[in-house]
Design a protein around this motif. Sequence first.
Motif, PDB file in Angstrom:
ATOM      1  N   ILE A   1       0.960  -1.358   0.182  1.00 13.95           N
ATOM      2  CA  ILE A   1      -0.437   0.382  -0.138  1.00 13.95           C
ATOM      3  C   ILE A   1       0.584   1.686  -0.448  1.00 13.95           C
TER       4      ILE A   1
ATOM      5  N   TYR B   1       1.066  -3.957   3.619  1.00 13.86           N
ATOM      6  CA  TYR B   1      -0.603  -3.161   4.502  1.00 13.86           C
ATOM      7  C   TYR B   1      -0.182  -3.416   5.630  1.00 13.86           C
TER       8      TYR B   1
ATOM      9  N   ASN C   1      -4.733   1.505  -2.433  1.00 12.30           N
ATOM     10  CA  ASN C   1      -3.556  -0.357  -2.717  1.00 12.30           C
ATOM     11  C   ASN C   1      -2.569  -0.600  -3.885  1.00 12.30           C
TER      12      ASN C   1
END
Length: 85
Positions: free
Chosen positions: A3, A48, A76
Amino acid sequence: MEISIEISYYPLSDKFLERIENFIRALKKYPHIKTVTNGMSTQIFGNYEEVMNIITVELKRAMKEPHAVFVMKVINARCDSYPNI
């Protein structure tokens, strides 16, 4: 999942620059994420779970000081390898 987060910190106090610098220094201590700063925001890139855990810890630490405003964008994808995005 990789991310990217763009975060802007607006401490509403006389010591705003010191608080921003402390926040950025704290983020740069984590070796598994990439942290890039400019005059408007800080970008954080990485896994993430790692990034979100770090953000949770450092936001909580920064919010112990009164009147902390944060603005974040979460993507993302890892955008540090796409300089035109």
